[in-house]
Enzyme design. Structure first.
Site, PDB file in Angstrom:
ATOM      1  N   SER A  79      24.427  46.087  39.274  1.00 44.90           N
ATOM      2  CA  SER A  79      25.457  45.622  39.731  1.00 44.90           C
ATOM      3  C   SER A  79      26.321  45.293  40.834  1.00 44.90           C
ATOM      4  CB  SER A  79      26.320  46.077  38.752  1.00 44.90           C
ATOM      5  OG  SER A  79      26.615  48.040  39.425  1.00 44.90           O
ATOM      6  N   ASP A  80      27.590  45.261  41.404  1.00 51.31           N
ATOM      7  CA  ASP A  80      28.117  45.642  42.451  1.00 51.31           C
ATOM      8  C   ASP A  80      28.985  46.832  41.923  1.00 51.31           C
ATOM      9  OD1 ASP A  80      29.823  45.378  45.158  1.00 51.31           O
ATOM     10  OD2 ASP A  80      29.291  43.217  45.042  1.00 51.31           O
TER      11      ASP A  80
END
Length: 750
Positions: free
Chosen positions: A289-290
């Site tokens: 994920s960011d």
């Protein structure tokens, strides 16, 4: 999202595709390429791991987490920061790895961070790297960054950024390779090869990450973190191909974007991650994920609780939760309640452990940095400084050079160096400059002072601030300009308005810098403007009133000497624009590969596609850049006028140095389909060559094409070439006019 094959058309001679199999592990953990040994190691660990240990492997926590050390010692963290400005990173990574090896199963940590354009020795921003149009040099530069980062124990970089950037208002356009999928794919491949090398277990190799999957560069109104709306045709033809190229290149990780694409946050888009990335493209590496993107699913409005956010993300295929700790808190209960299958967790953990194995961490957890006692805080090496200087000079684009204003003579009596960025060092480093130190960077003013004759007097005045509005410094700047033989005026953007979170609603020079330029230009002294910038700017006044403009981007640690090398002619400028420069903000987004229209521009017909107050054409087109010499490109021809469906076509063109200096040019090939099932783009880049020639020297270049190089996404969303007529342009920008017309024959009927 429907699953449809996406064919990426790339010239393998330029990209040098590396299959993922070359990055798999070997016969022993130390060499890291034997799949059977890796599988045995991972299977053994999975069989012994508790649920909390498994979820820990799917968790990356920052150094700011209050329980980080305790969680590492318990085996409940898979990785942590390895890029911490102001910290002795080598000592930090050794200390954290020592804690990990005290855990029950002794599973080593991953250390990651943004090694985007250098670690300690800072290179030009990626948009500047792309302006070199030199993938071999970019690969060398990224390998140097990997060498420095791995010496400090960092083994995973969140780079390269693969997003297409067609709206210069978006601050992160500086982190990518520009507007074109082909150039982006070539530069992405070069960066991945530089970071990962031929064997991830090598001590100077690090895991690369293609980010942000997908469509992030098309945020509405160019405003960072905004939503994205892309028709599937545009997604398939423009925004996904560079990611496909990264997968084909063997990239070890992909980072999901934290925007909503067509109303679905990509962190929860299973059709995109499971469907396109994994099943369609066969990607078996890590998906991360960011930063805090998992809990942000609540802000997006598709999750009511952190638990629901965690479930949405892992169901969509997000292996690793970056920074938030949401997986660590929520996944164990979700598994116990049967809402997330253990098989889903195990598959994600397997990918994490396999990445660690391929990096050689099970054989030697300290292989990156480690016990060697290397310190990243030592000054950049002479070799890396020399490389940074070469790359920076190669990245610079000469936009204008009336009356041979450049190169300057180094023995001029008085040179006035003016502007708020002239004696600046921090802003030369650009955003996300890892462990780069401003006090180790060399300013443009210092670079000029080093380059001139001892008899040359270098005068200096800032004139104004980058975003200032006071004209109090104008008088001194103007006075110095009047007394000088030449003026170097250094203006542009600072890091506070470039990069993540720094979108702009205007594209001119910030503050009152344009007023300063006008005041100095009014003196009549020859003026050279050096731009420090991270995006395409709209500078129509400069383009019509200033005799010479050099775009230096944000050139890095050796930016000042590199600027001086170009200004004084020690290096011939050979950079080419990876983005289109507009005349006015109202033209944005403006890019070379526009679609055809039923009412093409006609200056004599108001009912054609046009503006009433500005020309349609760009200020400077994609692929454009001048040299101190001149080149003639011509004799464009093909070895045949009809290409068999399964055959090849060779397009040849001559290039001759018609000037008096040795110099380099980039010869570019573009194709255009005359008739397709969709309105075809006006032209598409499909090849390029850098050529260095002595005065009078001539060379003939050959581009070998197949029908795949002519393909576009058709109305059925398949990449395909149409039998029929094509026009192939060859020149030194996207505005090339020399061409050859060819016909692609239909396939033989059975």
């Amino acid at each position: 999202m429907p699953l449809r094959p996406i064919l990426l058309v790339l010239a393998t001679a330029l990209v040098g595709l590396v299959p993922l199999s070359t990055l798999a592990a070997t016969a022993a953990p130390a060499s890291g390429t034997d799949p059977a040994a890796m599988r045995a190691t991972v299977d053994g660990l999975l069989a012994r791991m508790t649920l909390m240990e498994k979820v820990g492997q799917l968790t990356i926590l920052g150094a700011d987490h209050k329980d980080l050390a305790a969680l590492i010692r318990k085996g409940e963290v898979g990785g942590t920061n390895g890029v911490l400005p102001g910290v002795d990173v080598a000592a930090y990574t050794r200390r954290m790895q020592h804690l990990a090896l005290q855990s029950r199963l002794h599973i080593p940590l991953l250390f990651m961070g943004d090694v985007v354009h250098g670690f300690r020795t800072i290179l030009p921003m990626p948009i500047g790297l792309a302006a070199t149009w030199d993938p071999a040099l970019v690969q060398q530069a990224m390998h140097a960054a990997a060498q420095e980062a791995t010496r400090a124990g960092v083994d995973w970089t969140f780079a390269p950024m693969v997003d297409i950037g067609r709206d210069p208002r978006w601050g992160r356009v500086s982190e990518g390779a520009g507007e074109d999928p082909y150039l982006d794919a070539v530069m992405t491949g070069a960066a991945i090869r530089g970071f990962q090398g031929k064997n991830l277990a090598a001590p100077d190799a690090m895991l690369a990450t293609a980010k942000h999957f997908a469509g992030y560069g098309a945020v509405q109104a160019g405003r960072d973190y905004n939503s994205v709306w892309l028709p599937r045709y545009q997604l398939d033809s423009v925004y996904l191909p560079p990611f496909k190229a990264a997968v084909d290149q063997g990239v070890g990780a992909v980072m999901a974007a934290f925007i909503a694409l067509n109303a679905v946050p990509t962190t929860a888009d299973g059709a995109l991650i499971h469907g396109v990335l994994r099943r369609q493209w066969g990607f078996d590496g890590l998906v991360v994920s960011d930063y805090d993107a998992v809990p942000q699913l609540q802000q997006h409005g598709i999750a009511a609780t952190p638990a629901q956010a965690a479930q949405e993300a892992i169901d969509a295929g997000i292996d690793i939760d970056l920074h938030s700790g949401t997986y660590l808190k929520e996944l164990p209960m979700l598994v116990r309640e049967g809402k997330v299958p253990m098989a889903t967790v195990d598959a994600a953990v397997r990918r994490v452990l396999e990445a660690k194995y391929r990096l050689g961490l099970f054989a030697d957890p300290y292989r990156h940095g480690g016990r060697r006692g290397d310190s990243p805080m030592a000054a950049p090496s002479a070799a890396h400084r020399a490389l940074a200087r070469e790359v920076a000079a190669r990245s610079m684009v000469l936009l204008r050079n009336q009356n041979h204003t450049l190169p300057l003579r180094s023995d001029l009596q008085r040179i006035a160096v003016i502007g708020p960025l002239a004696d600046d060092r921090l802003d030369l480093l650009g955003p996300v400059h890892a462990e780069g130190q401003a006090d180790e960077a060399v300013s443009v003013l210092a670079g000029i002072r080093q380059a001139v004759s001892p008899h040359t007097q270098v005068l200096y005045a800032p004139g104004t601030r980058v975003r200032g509005h006071s004209a109090a410094g104008f008088a001194r700047a103007v006075a110095l300009a009047r007394s000088a033989d030449a003026v170097v005026l250094v203006v542009g953007e600072d890091v506070a308005i470039v990069g993540e979170g720094n979108s702009r609603s205007h594209l001119g020079l910030p503050g009152n810098q344009l007023a300063l330029v006008k005041a100095v230009a009014a003196t009549g002294t020859p003026v050279v403007v050096v731009l420090i910038n991270g995006r395409a700017l709209a500078l129509p006044w400069l383009a019509s009133h200033v005799p010479a403009i050099l775009d230096a981007w944000m050139p890095g640690t050796e930016g000042g000497p590199a600027v001086a090398d170009v200004l004084f002619g020690r290096v011939d400028p050979s950079g080419k624009l990876p983005v289109t420069f507009p005349r006015d903000l109202g033209q944005v987004p403006l890019f070379y590969s526009q679609l055809r229209t039923g009412r093409p521009y006609n200056p004599d017909d108001p009912y054609t596609t046009r503006y009433v107050d500005v020309a349609n054409t760009p200020l400077f087109p994609f692929g454009y850049g001048l040299s101190y010499t001149t080149f003639a490109i011509g004799d464009v021809h093909a070895d045949r006028v009809r290409m068999p469906w399964n055959g090849t076509l060779t397009v040849a063109a001559s290039i001759r140095n018609t000037g008096t200096r040795r110099g380099a040019d980039v010869v570019q090939l573009y194709v255009h389909d005359e008739v397709a099932s969709v309105s075809p783009p006006l032209r598409l880049l499909r090849g390029f060559r850098r050529v260095t020639l002595a005065p009078g020297e001539q060379r003939t270049l050959h581009f070998r094409l197949t029908r795949h190089d002519l393909a576009i996404v058709q109305s059925d969303l398949q990449w395909q070439a149409n039998p029929g007529n094509y026009r192939i342009y060859v020149g030194d920008s996207s505005a090339a006019t020399d061409h050859v017309d060819v016909t692609l024959e239909a396939p033989a009927t059975p």
